[in-house]
Design a protein around this motif. Structure first.
Motif, PDB file in Angstrom:
ATOM      1  N   ILE A 253       0.840  -1.197   0.000  1.00 27.50           N
ATOM      2  CA  ILE A 253       0.000   0.000   0.000  1.00 27.50           C
ATOM      3  C   ILE A 253       0.876   1.247   0.000  1.00 27.50           C
ATOM      4  CG2 ILE A 253      -1.696   1.323   1.318  1.00 27.50           C
ATOM      5  CD1 ILE A 253      -2.797  -1.386   2.316  1.00 27.50           C
ATOM      6  N   ALA A 254       1.953   1.225   0.784  1.00 28.53           N
ATOM      7  CA  ALA A 254       2.872   2.363   0.810  1.00 28.53           C
ATOM      8  C   ALA A 254       3.517   2.574  -0.554  1.00 28.53           C
ATOM      9  CB  ALA A 254       3.945   2.137   1.872  1.00 28.53           C
ATOM     10  N   ALA A 255       3.873   1.469  -1.230  1.00 31.27           N
ATOM     11  CA  ALA A 255       4.482   1.575  -2.557  1.00 31.27           C
ATOM     12  C   ALA A 255       3.497   2.143  -3.568  1.00 31.27           C
ATOM     13  CB  ALA A 255       4.978   0.197  -3.013  1.00 31.27           C
ATOM     14  N   LEU A 256       2.238   1.767  -3.458  1.00 31.26           N
ATOM     15  CA  LEU A 256       1.210   2.301  -4.355  1.00 31.26           C
ATOM     16  C   LEU A 256       1.035   3.798  -4.151  1.00 31.26           C
ATOM     17  CD1 LEU A 256      -1.491  -0.507  -4.042  1.00 31.26           C
ATOM     18  CD2 LEU A 256      -0.327   0.148  -6.154  1.00 31.26           C
ATOM     19  N   MET A 257       0.934   4.219  -2.903  1.00 34.60           N
ATOM     20  CA  MET A 257       0.750   5.641  -2.630  1.00 34.60           C
ATOM     21  C   MET A 257       1.980   6.449  -3.043  1.00 34.60           C
ATOM     22  SD  MET A 257      -2.316   5.630  -1.525  1.00 34.60           S
ATOM     23  CE  MET A 257      -2.538   7.317  -0.981  1.00 34.60           C
ATOM     24  N   ALA A 258       3.158   5.812  -2.981  1.00 37.02           N
ATOM     25  CA  ALA A 258       4.390   6.508  -3.343  1.00 37.02           C
ATOM     26  C   ALA A 258       4.480   6.793  -4.840  1.00 37.02           C
ATOM     27  CB  ALA A 258       5.602   5.689  -2.903  1.00 37.02           C
ATOM     28  N   THR A 259       3.662   6.088  -5.649  1.00 35.54           N
ATOM     29  CA  THR A 259       3.671   6.372  -7.089  1.00 35.54           C
ATOM     30  C   THR A 259       2.979   7.689  -7.399  1.00 35.54           C
ATOM     31  OG1 THR A 259       1.576   5.187  -7.517  1.00 35.54           O
ATOM     32  CG2 THR A 259       3.625   3.893  -7.608  1.00 35.54           C
ATOM     33  N   CYS A 260       2.272   8.249  -6.438  1.00 34.96           N
ATOM     34  CA  CYS A 260       1.572   9.537  -6.625  1.00 34.96           C
ATOM     35  C   CYS A 260       2.410  10.634  -5.976  1.00 34.96           C
ATOM     36  CB  CYS A 260       0.188   9.489  -5.977  1.00 34.96           C
ATOM     37  SG  CYS A 260      -0.867   8.138  -6.568  1.00 34.96           S
ATOM     38  N   ASP A 261       3.068  11.448  -6.803  1.00 33.34           N
ATOM     39  CA  ASP A 261       3.933  12.481  -6.242  1.00 33.34           C
ATOM     40  C   ASP A 261       3.153  13.731  -5.818  1.00 33.34           C
ATOM     41  OD1 ASP A 261       3.317  13.848  -8.570  1.00 33.34           O
ATOM     42  OD2 ASP A 261       5.234  13.422  -9.543  1.00 33.34           O
ATOM     43  N   LEU A 262       1.826  13.714  -6.060  1.00 34.17           N
ATOM     44  CA  LEU A 262       0.920  14.775  -5.612  1.00 34.17           C
ATOM     45  C   LEU A 262       1.243  16.145  -6.217  1.00 34.17           C
ATOM     46  CD1 LEU A 262       0.577  13.841  -1.818  1.00 34.17           C
ATOM     47  CD2 LEU A 262      -0.647  12.916  -3.784  1.00 34.17           C
ATOM     48  N   ALA A 263       1.956  16.135  -7.344  1.00 32.80           N
ATOM     49  CA  ALA A 263       2.258  17.394  -8.021  1.00 32.80           C
ATOM     50  C   ALA A 263       1.332  17.635  -9.205  1.00 32.80           C
ATOM     51  CB  ALA A 263       3.720  17.390  -8.510  1.00 32.80           C
ATOM     52  N   ARG A 264       0.607  16.595  -9.628  1.00 30.53           N
ATOM     53  CA  ARG A 264      -0.279  16.729 -10.780  1.00 30.53           C
ATOM     54  C   ARG A 264      -1.700  16.341 -10.379  1.00 30.53           C
ATOM     55  NH1 ARG A 264       1.867  12.805 -15.130  1.00 30.53           N
ATOM     56  NH2 ARG A 264       1.818  11.446 -13.297  1.00 30.53           N
ATOM     57  N   PRO A 265      -2.704  16.856 -11.042  1.00 31.19           N
ATOM     58  CA  PRO A 265      -4.091  16.493 -10.725  1.00 31.19           C
ATOM     59  C   PRO A 265      -4.337  14.989 -10.770  1.00 31.19           C
ATOM     60  CG  PRO A 265      -4.061  18.406 -12.163  1.00 31.19           C
ATOM     61  CD  PRO A 265      -2.643  17.941 -12.069  1.00 31.19           C
ATOM     62  N   ILE A 266      -3.746  14.300 -11.757  1.00 29.50           N
ATOM     63  CA  ILE A 266      -3.992  12.860 -11.871  1.00 29.50           C
ATOM     64  C   ILE A 266      -3.422  12.110 -10.667  1.00 29.50           C
ATOM     65  CG2 ILE A 266      -1.882  12.348 -13.203  1.00 29.50           C
ATOM     66  CD1 ILE A 266      -3.615  10.355 -14.806  1.00 29.50           C
ATOM     67  N   ASP A 267      -2.278  12.583 -10.128  1.00 31.94           N
ATOM     68  CA  ASP A 267      -1.715  11.953  -8.938  1.00 31.94           C
ATOM     69  C   ASP A 267      -2.583  12.197  -7.718  1.00 31.94           C
ATOM     70  OD1 ASP A 267       0.677  10.791 -10.037  1.00 31.94           O
ATOM     71  OD2 ASP A 267       1.454  12.816 -10.256  1.00 31.94           O
ATOM     72  N   LEU A 268      -3.100  13.424  -7.596  1.00 30.97           N
ATOM     73  CA  LEU A 268      -3.981  13.741  -6.472  1.00 30.97           C
ATOM     74  C   LEU A 268      -5.252  12.921  -6.527  1.00 30.97           C
ATOM     75  CD1 LEU A 268      -3.469  17.604  -6.502  1.00 30.97           C
ATOM     76  CD2 LEU A 268      -2.802  16.059  -4.647  1.00 30.97           C
ATOM     77  N   ARG A 269      -5.807  12.772  -7.737  1.00 29.21           N
ATOM     78  CA  ARG A 269      -7.032  11.983  -7.876  1.00 29.21           C
ATOM     79  C   ARG A 269      -6.792  10.522  -7.543  1.00 29.21           C
ATOM     80  NH1 ARG A 269      -8.794  10.214 -13.613  1.00 29.21           N
ATOM     81  NH2 ARG A 269      -7.039   8.823 -13.074  1.00 29.21           N
ATOM     82  N   ASP A 270      -5.715   9.949  -8.081  1.00 23.73           N
ATOM     83  CA  ASP A 270      -5.450   8.529  -7.846  1.00 23.73           C
ATOM     84  C   ASP A 270      -5.127   8.258  -6.382  1.00 23.73           C
ATOM     85  OD1 ASP A 270      -5.871   8.311 -10.523  1.00 23.73           O
ATOM     86  OD2 ASP A 270      -3.844   7.652 -11.046  1.00 23.73           O
ATOM     87  N   ALA A 271      -4.449   9.197  -5.731  1.00 25.74           N
ATOM     88  CA  ALA A 271      -4.175   9.039  -4.299  1.00 25.74           C
ATOM     89  C   ALA A 271      -5.477   9.072  -3.501  1.00 25.74           C
ATOM     90  CB  ALA A 271      -3.228  10.134  -3.815  1.00 25.74           C
ATOM     91  N   ALA A 272      -6.396   9.958  -3.892  1.00 22.30           N
ATOM     92  CA  ALA A 272      -7.698  10.027  -3.223  1.00 22.30           C
ATOM     93  C   ALA A 272      -8.495   8.746  -3.460  1.00 22.30           C
ATOM     94  CB  ALA A 272      -8.476  11.237  -3.726  1.00 22.30           C
ATOM     95  N   LEU A 273      -8.430   8.238  -4.682  1.00 27.21           N
ATOM     96  CA  LEU A 273      -9.129   6.989  -5.009  1.00 27.21           C
ATOM     97  C   LEU A 273      -8.626   5.843  -4.143  1.00 27.21           C
ATOM     98  CD1 LEU A 273     -10.805   5.040  -6.802  1.00 27.21           C
ATOM     99  CD2 LEU A 273      -8.861   5.003  -8.377  1.00 27.21           C
ATOM    100  N   MET A 274      -7.314   5.685  -4.072  1.00 25.00           N
ATOM    101  CA  MET A 274      -6.764   4.584  -3.275  1.00 25.00           C
ATOM    102  C   MET A 274      -7.000   4.798  -1.786  1.00 25.00           C
ATOM    103  SD  MET A 274      -3.298   3.428  -5.332  1.00 25.00           S
ATOM    104  CE  MET A 274      -2.523   5.053  -5.430  1.00 25.00           C
TER     105      MET A 274
END
Length: 315
Positions: free
Chosen positions: A138-159
């Motif tokens: 789970i930590a590795a999955l969340m680490a793929t989202c660098d939270l600098a782009r909208p798509i990363d923020l969305r995917d982090a929220a989804l997970m």
């Protein structure tokens, strides 16, 4: 080779005259389901109709009221051969529900109905499906989202929702902004499986991911999680359930972990709560299961949990 399903002339089971939606038992049944469940169950009904008519009918053109025990018993055998036990059982459940609607609509004789649905259960294998994700995964999955782009923020929220609230992928896709309370972390799940509403809750750590996403998405009414075009342009509309699966597959590949399904997040949610000592009835309610027996099937804690449990015994 799978044996063919041999029945009467397929034309004998087709609708002679089209029925209105209000009088069509399959359509009435599908309309009673939550929107997220309809596509899957429609596929099941279409597959049943094709089996019964050698491919000449689908769920809309089959005359369900003509089905008798000789048809349904032969169908049960065919489903048992062609599908996994859980899938075959689900399809038989759909068949029974459609025939129940035919009875309610006075399209089938009560005696013919009772015989047609008098089918034995298909026993499921004891091997549990799916798996639980480890905290490292789970930590590795969340680490793929660098939270600098909208798509990363969305995917982090989804997970965060899948992991923190254990929702089904169709339930996540159906969430609207109004369904999320950023103060309490409450998520209003509307018309979930079984057409039931419930309230789920996010842990505090997950709430921050949704707040970060909403800061980019905005508070405009509509879907909570939405598609993002190339270039970061947001479309305020709901994602489909399949999009959730594709996102997770992409993130799993980026994280370098074994592939998993959205439902494995749900299994992880139930297992971790049980491992934390939460009683099974509370976990059942949070997951939206019909009974604790269903919740027990989601337990993927493994042998280590059983080993730790017996250490609590004192001699």
């Amino acid at each position: 080779m799978r044996p063919p399903l041999v029945l009467d002339d397929p034309e004998d089971l087709s609708l002679g005259v089209p029925l209105s939606l209000a009088q069509h038992p399959a359509r009435v049944y599908l309309d009673s389901l939550a929107p997220g469940s309809r596509p899957t169950m429609k596929q099941s009904l279409d597959a049943i109709a094709r089996l019964l008519t050698s491919g000449q009918c689908d769920g809309d053109t089959l005359d369900w009221a003509k089905l008798r025990y000789r048809h349904t018993s032969a169908l049960r055998t065919a489903l048992k051969v062609r599908y996994a036990p859980a899938t075959a059982s689900k399809m038989l459940c759909a068949l029974r529900r459609v025939l129940k609607e035919a009875l309610r609509l006075d399209l089938i004789d009560p005696l013919d109905y009772s015989k047609a649905v008098d089918l034995g259960r298909i026993k499921e294998t004891r091997t549990l499906r799916g798996r639980a994700l480890s905290s490292e995964e789970i930590a590795a999955l969340m680490a793929t989202c660098d939270l600098a782009r909208p798509i990363d923020l969305r995917d982090a929220a989804l997970m965060a929702i899948l992991r923190g609230a254990g929702l089904r992928r169709a339930e996540v896709a159906a969430l609207a902004v109004r369904d999320f309370d950023p103060e309490t972390g409450a998520l209003a799940v509307r018309r979930g499986k079984g057409n039931k509403d419930r309230t789920a809750y996010l842990p505090s750590g997950a709430i921050s991911f949704l707040r970060a996403w909403l800061a980019v998405r905005g508070e405009a009414p509509g879907a909570l999680l939405c598609p993002i075009r190339k270039g970061g342009h947001l479309e305020i509309r709901a994602m489909c359930a399949d999009a959730v699966l594709k996102i997770l597959r992409r993130r799993a590949k980026q994280a370098g972990i074994e592939a998993f399904s959205p439902h494995d997040f749900r299994r992880t949610f139930c297992s971790d709560l049980l491992d934390a000592g939460v009683d099974i009835v509370t976990v059942q309610k949070l997951a939206g299961h019909a009974s604790p027996a269903t919740t027990a099937k989601y337990d993927r804690r493994g042998e280590e949990t059983k080993r730790r449990a017996v250490q609590k015994l004192r001699f």
